[in-house]
Scaffold this motif. Structure first.
Motif, PDB file in Angstrom:
ATOM      1  N   GLU A  19       6.232 -80.873   6.543  1.00  0.00           N
ATOM      2  CA  GLU A  19       5.604 -82.048   5.941  1.00  0.00           C
ATOM      3  C   GLU A  19       5.178 -83.035   7.020  1.00  0.00           C
ATOM      4  N   MET A  20       4.119 -83.790   6.722  1.00  0.00           N
ATOM      5  CA  MET A  20       3.720 -84.926   7.541  1.00  0.00           C
ATOM      6  C   MET A  20       4.223 -86.178   6.828  1.00  0.00           C
ATOM      7  N   GLU A  21       5.347 -86.703   7.285  1.00  0.00           N
ATOM      8  CA  GLU A  21       5.986 -87.827   6.601  1.00  0.00           C
ATOM      9  C   GLU A  21       5.311 -89.145   6.985  1.00  0.00           C
ATOM     10  N   PRO A  22       4.917 -89.958   5.991  1.00  0.00           N
ATOM     11  CA  PRO A  22       4.245 -91.226   6.288  1.00  0.00           C
ATOM     12  C   PRO A  22       5.229 -92.361   6.555  1.00  0.00           C
ATOM     13  N   TRP A  23       4.969 -93.115   7.625  1.00  0.00           N
ATOM     14  CA  TRP A  23       5.828 -94.236   8.002  1.00  0.00           C
ATOM     15  C   TRP A  23       4.978 -95.444   8.389  1.00  0.00           C
ATOM     16  N   TRP A  24       5.479 -96.617   8.067  1.00  0.00           N
ATOM     17  CA  TRP A  24       4.907 -97.873   8.549  1.00  0.00           C
ATOM     18  C   TRP A  24       5.846 -98.426   9.612  1.00  0.00           C
ATOM     19  N   ILE A  25       5.283 -98.823  10.764  1.00  0.00           N
ATOM     20  CA  ILE A  25       6.082 -99.267  11.896  1.00  0.00           C
ATOM     21  C   ILE A  25       5.525-100.583  12.434  1.00  0.00           C
ATOM     22  N   GLU A  26       6.393-101.566  12.579  1.00  0.00           N
ATOM     23  CA  GLU A  26       6.039-102.845  13.202  1.00  0.00           C
ATOM     24  C   GLU A  26       6.641-102.854  14.601  1.00  0.00           C
ATOM     25  N   ALA A  27       5.773-102.901  15.618  1.00  0.00           N
ATOM     26  CA  ALA A  27       6.229-102.792  16.996  1.00  0.00           C
ATOM     27  C   ALA A  27       5.771-103.987  17.819  1.00  0.00           C
ATOM     28  N   LEU A  28       6.648-104.462  18.702  1.00  0.00           N
ATOM     29  CA  LEU A  28       6.342-105.521  19.652  1.00  0.00           C
ATOM     30  C   LEU A  28       6.386-104.950  21.063  1.00  0.00           C
ATOM     31  N   TRP A  29       5.481-105.443  21.922  1.00  0.00           N
ATOM     32  CA  TRP A  29       5.493-104.983  23.317  1.00  0.00           C
ATOM     33  C   TRP A  29       4.942-106.058  24.217  1.00  0.00           C
ATOM     34  N   ASP A  30       5.543-106.185  25.391  1.00  0.00           N
ATOM     35  CA  ASP A  30       4.952-106.964  26.473  1.00  0.00           C
ATOM     36  C   ASP A  30       5.414-106.352  27.785  1.00  0.00           C
ATOM     37  N   PRO A  31       4.688-106.591  28.875  1.00  0.00           N
ATOM     38  CA  PRO A  31       5.002-105.892  30.130  1.00  0.00           C
ATOM     39  C   PRO A  31       6.409-106.125  30.653  1.00  0.00           C
ATOM     40  N   SER A  32       6.945-107.330  30.459  1.00  0.00           N
ATOM     41  CA  SER A  32       8.274-107.617  30.996  1.00  0.00           C
ATOM     42  C   SER A  32       9.396-107.210  30.053  1.00  0.00           C
ATOM     43  N   GLY A  33       9.184-107.356  28.750  1.00  0.00           N
ATOM     44  CA  GLY A  33      10.237-107.052  27.780  1.00  0.00           C
ATOM     45  C   GLY A  33      10.227-105.635  27.262  1.00  0.00           C
ATOM     46  N   GLY A  34       9.119-104.912  27.460  1.00  0.00           N
ATOM     47  CA  GLY A  34       9.035-103.546  26.983  1.00  0.00           C
ATOM     48  C   GLY A  34       8.784-103.469  25.490  1.00  0.00           C
ATOM     49  N   LEU A  35       9.138-102.338  24.914  1.00  0.00           N
ATOM     50  CA  LEU A  35       8.854-102.029  23.512  1.00  0.00           C
ATOM     51  C   LEU A  35      10.059-102.292  22.629  1.00  0.00           C
ATOM     52  N   LYS A  36       9.789-102.834  21.445  1.00  0.00           N
ATOM     53  CA  LYS A  36      10.831-102.987  20.433  1.00  0.00           C
ATOM     54  C   LYS A  36      10.232-102.714  19.062  1.00  0.00           C
TER      55      LYS A  36
END
Length: 228
Positions: free
Chosen positions: A191-208
Protein backbone atom coordinates in the motif's frame (compact mmCIF):
# COMPACT_ATOMS: atom_id res chain seq x y z
CA UNK A 1 21.57 -13.84 20.60
CA UNK A 2 21.56 -15.66 17.27
CA UNK A 3 23.19 -14.77 13.96
CA UNK A 4 20.79 -14.24 11.06
CA UNK A 5 21.47 -14.03 7.35
CA UNK A 6 22.22 -10.35 6.59
CA UNK A 7 20.38 -10.58 3.28
CA UNK A 8 17.15 -11.78 4.90
CA UNK A 9 14.17 -9.49 5.29
CA UNK A 10 14.42 -9.01 9.11
CA UNK A 11 18.01 -7.78 8.77
CA UNK A 12 17.41 -5.44 5.84
CA UNK A 13 14.25 -4.12 7.52
CA UNK A 14 16.15 -3.27 10.72
CA UNK A 15 18.98 -1.63 8.76
CA UNK A 16 16.45 0.34 6.73
CA UNK A 17 14.85 1.64 9.92
CA UNK A 18 18.26 2.64 11.27
CA UNK A 19 18.86 4.43 7.96
CA UNK A 20 15.61 6.31 8.47
CA UNK A 21 16.76 7.41 11.92
CA UNK A 22 20.07 8.60 10.47
CA UNK A 23 18.29 10.56 7.75
CA UNK A 24 16.01 12.30 10.20
CA UNK A 25 18.99 13.20 12.40
CA UNK A 26 21.43 14.17 9.62
CA UNK A 27 19.40 14.60 6.44
CA UNK A 28 18.37 17.92 4.95
CA UNK A 29 17.80 19.77 1.70
CA UNK A 30 21.22 18.77 0.38
CA UNK A 31 21.91 15.38 1.96
CA UNK A 32 20.25 11.97 1.78
CA UNK A 33 21.78 8.82 3.23
CA UNK A 34 21.16 5.44 1.59
CA UNK A 35 21.84 2.03 3.15
CA UNK A 36 24.27 0.16 0.92
CA UNK A 37 23.90 -3.35 2.31
CA UNK A 38 23.91 -5.33 5.54
CA UNK A 39 27.10 -7.26 6.29
CA UNK A 40 26.25 -8.73 9.71
CA UNK A 41 23.05 -9.22 11.68
CA UNK A 42 22.00 -10.79 14.98
CA UNK A 43 18.69 -11.16 16.77
CA UNK A 44 17.99 -11.27 20.49
CA UNK A 45 14.62 -12.07 22.09
CA UNK A 46 14.30 -10.00 25.28
CA UNK A 47 11.57 -11.27 27.57
CA UNK A 48 8.99 -8.64 28.40
CA UNK A 49 10.52 -6.10 26.02
CA UNK A 50 10.57 -7.37 22.46
CA UNK A 51 12.97 -8.43 19.72
CA UNK A 52 16.27 -6.62 19.28
CA UNK A 53 18.36 -6.66 16.12
CA UNK A 54 22.03 -5.75 15.90
CA UNK A 55 23.04 -4.87 12.36
CA UNK A 56 26.20 -3.71 10.64
CA UNK A 57 25.98 -1.97 7.29
CA UNK A 58 27.36 0.83 5.12
CA UNK A 59 25.51 4.08 4.47
CA UNK A 60 26.25 6.63 1.76
CA UNK A 61 25.32 10.25 1.09
CA UNK A 62 23.84 9.77 -2.39
CA UNK A 63 23.42 13.51 -3.03
CA UNK A 64 27.09 14.40 -2.56
CA UNK A 65 28.54 11.09 -3.75
CA UNK A 66 30.90 10.62 -0.83
CA UNK A 67 32.43 7.32 0.21
CA UNK A 68 30.26 4.90 2.21
CA UNK A 69 30.44 5.10 6.00
CA UNK A 70 30.32 1.99 8.15
CA UNK A 71 27.54 1.90 10.74
CA UNK A 72 26.40 -0.31 13.60
CA UNK A 73 22.86 -0.10 14.94
CA UNK A 74 20.49 -1.65 17.46
CA UNK A 75 16.78 -1.80 16.71
CA UNK A 76 14.40 -2.93 19.44
CA UNK A 77 10.85 -3.67 18.32
CA UNK A 78 8.76 -3.48 21.51
CA UNK A 79 6.23 -6.17 22.36
CA UNK A 80 3.65 -3.37 22.55
CA UNK A 81 3.21 -2.54 18.88
CA UNK A 82 1.64 0.81 19.77
CA UNK A 83 5.08 1.99 20.89
CA UNK A 84 7.73 3.15 18.43
CA UNK A 85 10.88 1.03 17.98
CA UNK A 86 13.97 2.11 19.89
CA UNK A 87 16.72 2.81 17.35
CA UNK A 88 20.31 3.65 18.25
CA UNK A 89 23.30 3.78 15.90
CA UNK A 90 26.97 4.66 15.69
CA UNK A 91 28.73 5.95 12.57
CA UNK A 92 32.40 5.09 12.06
CA UNK A 93 32.88 8.67 10.83
CA UNK A 94 30.73 11.71 10.18
CA UNK A 95 29.63 12.61 6.63
CA UNK A 96 32.56 14.50 5.06
CA UNK A 97 30.80 16.70 2.54
CA UNK A 98 29.98 20.13 3.97
CA UNK A 99 26.59 21.33 2.74
CA UNK A 100 26.65 24.63 4.66
CA UNK A 101 26.84 26.93 1.62
CA UNK A 102 24.13 25.08 -0.32
CA UNK A 103 21.89 24.88 2.75
CA UNK A 104 22.24 28.62 3.33
CA UNK A 105 21.46 29.38 -0.31
CA UNK A 106 18.32 27.24 -0.16
CA UNK A 107 17.29 28.88 3.11
CA UNK A 108 17.77 32.41 1.75
CA UNK A 109 15.82 31.62 -1.42
CA UNK A 110 12.89 30.20 0.57
CA UNK A 111 12.87 33.03 3.13
CA UNK A 112 12.79 35.74 0.47
CA UNK A 113 10.24 34.31 -1.91
CA UNK A 114 7.61 36.84 -2.93
CA UNK A 115 5.04 34.05 -2.96
CA UNK A 116 5.30 31.04 -0.58
CA UNK A 117 6.17 27.78 -2.30
CA UNK A 118 3.34 25.52 -3.43
CA UNK A 119 3.99 22.46 -5.58
CA UNK A 120 2.50 19.08 -6.45
CA UNK A 121 3.60 15.66 -7.67
CA UNK A 122 7.25 15.26 -6.73
CA UNK A 123 8.46 13.24 -8.59
CA UNK A 124 6.13 13.84 -11.54
CA UNK A 125 4.31 11.03 -13.34
CA UNK A 126 7.45 10.31 -15.39
CA UNK A 127 9.63 10.07 -12.29
CA UNK A 128 11.38 13.41 -12.87
CA UNK A 129 12.23 16.04 -10.26
CA UNK A 130 12.98 19.63 -11.29
CA UNK A 131 16.41 20.77 -10.03
CA UNK A 132 14.90 23.53 -7.86
CA UNK A 133 12.59 20.97 -6.22
CA UNK A 134 15.32 18.54 -5.21
CA UNK A 135 16.06 20.25 -1.86
CA UNK A 136 12.33 20.09 -1.09
CA UNK A 137 12.35 16.42 -2.07
CA UNK A 138 15.24 15.60 0.24
CA UNK A 139 13.61 17.48 3.11
CA UNK A 140 10.42 15.49 2.56
CA UNK A 141 12.40 12.24 2.59
CA UNK A 142 14.03 13.19 5.89
CA UNK A 143 10.70 14.25 7.42
CA UNK A 144 9.04 11.04 6.20
CA UNK A 145 11.88 9.10 7.84
CA UNK A 146 10.63 10.36 11.20
CA UNK A 147 7.13 9.09 10.43
CA UNK A 148 8.57 5.71 9.45
CA UNK A 149 10.53 5.47 12.70
CA UNK A 150 7.49 6.33 14.81
CA UNK A 151 5.10 3.92 13.09
CA UNK A 152 7.25 0.92 12.17
CA UNK A 153 6.70 -2.50 13.71
CA UNK A 154 8.37 -5.83 13.18
CA UNK A 155 5.66 -6.58 10.60
CA UNK A 156 6.09 -3.42 8.49
CA UNK A 157 8.70 -2.17 6.05
CA UNK A 158 8.29 1.45 4.97
CA UNK A 159 10.40 2.48 2.01
CA UNK A 160 9.83 4.87 -0.92
CA UNK A 161 8.03 8.22 -0.65
CA UNK A 162 5.98 10.33 -3.07
CA UNK A 163 5.06 13.97 -2.42
CA UNK A 164 1.49 14.67 -3.50
CA UNK A 165 1.75 18.33 -2.46
CA UNK A 166 3.90 20.72 -0.45
CA UNK A 167 3.04 24.17 0.88
CA UNK A 168 5.34 26.66 2.55
CA UNK A 169 3.93 28.48 5.57
CA UNK A 170 5.29 31.96 6.27
CA UNK A 171 6.71 32.36 9.79
CA UNK A 172 8.01 35.31 11.79
CA UNK A 173 10.90 33.37 13.34
CA UNK A 174 14.01 31.87 11.74
CA UNK A 175 12.51 28.54 10.71
CA UNK A 176 11.15 27.46 7.36
CA UNK A 177 7.86 25.59 7.65
CA UNK A 178 6.55 23.11 5.09
CA UNK A 179 3.36 21.08 5.05
CA UNK A 180 3.76 17.88 3.06
CA UNK A 181 1.11 15.49 1.84
CA UNK A 182 3.02 12.29 1.13
CA UNK A 183 2.44 8.66 0.35
CA UNK A 184 4.83 6.16 1.91
CA UNK A 185 5.18 2.69 0.42
CA UNK A 186 4.51 -0.06 2.97
CA UNK A 187 6.15 -3.05 1.31
CA UNK A 188 4.53 -5.83 3.33
CA UNK A 189 1.04 -4.74 2.23
CA UNK A 190 2.09 -3.02 -1.01
CA UNK A 191 0.00 0.00 0.00
CA UNK A 192 0.93 3.65 -0.48
CA UNK A 193 -0.09 5.06 2.89
CA UNK A 194 -1.08 8.76 2.88
CA UNK A 195 0.40 11.05 5.54
CA UNK A 196 0.32 14.76 6.32
CA UNK A 197 3.57 16.08 7.79
CA UNK A 198 4.36 19.50 9.28
CA UNK A 199 8.12 20.05 9.21
CA UNK A 200 10.37 22.89 10.38
CA UNK A 201 13.93 23.45 9.17
CA UNK A 202 16.69 26.00 9.39
CA UNK A 203 20.44 25.69 8.74
CA UNK A 204 21.48 25.96 12.38
CA UNK A 205 18.66 24.03 14.07
CA UNK A 206 18.20 21.31 11.47
CA UNK A 207 14.97 19.42 10.83
CA UNK A 208 12.08 18.86 13.20
CA UNK A 209 8.76 17.18 12.48
CA UNK A 210 6.37 19.27 14.52
CA UNK A 211 3.21 17.29 13.81
CA UNK A 212 1.92 14.56 11.55
CA UNK A 213 -1.10 12.35 10.97
CA UNK A 214 -2.17 9.53 8.77
CA UNK A 215 -4.74 10.65 6.22
CA UNK A 216 -7.90 8.73 5.33
CA UNK A 217 -7.62 6.44 2.35
CA UNK A 218 -10.77 4.36 2.26
CA UNK A 219 -12.58 4.21 5.59
CA UNK A 220 -11.29 6.95 7.93
CA UNK A 221 -12.11 4.78 10.96
CA UNK A 222 -9.54 2.25 9.78
CA UNK A 223 -6.72 4.78 9.80
CA UNK A 224 -4.77 5.76 12.87
CA UNK A 225 -2.96 9.00 13.66
CA UNK A 226 -0.07 9.81 15.94
CA UNK A 227 1.57 13.06 16.87
CA UNK A 228 5.16 13.83 17.74
Amino acid sequence: MEDINPSYYPATRAAGLAGDKINYDRGGPNRFMEVQGVTKARKEIIAGQGNKYNVEFAIKDSVNEQNPIQCTAEVLYPTNKQSAPNVTYKLQSEPQNNTTAKDQEFYNNMKHRSVPLAAEEIPDKDGNIAPDMKPIWYLALAASSFVKCQNATEDTYYRSVVIDSVKQVVRNDNALEFHFKTRIHQMTTQEMEPWWIEALWDPSGGLKVNNYKRLPKFNPDENSSRHS
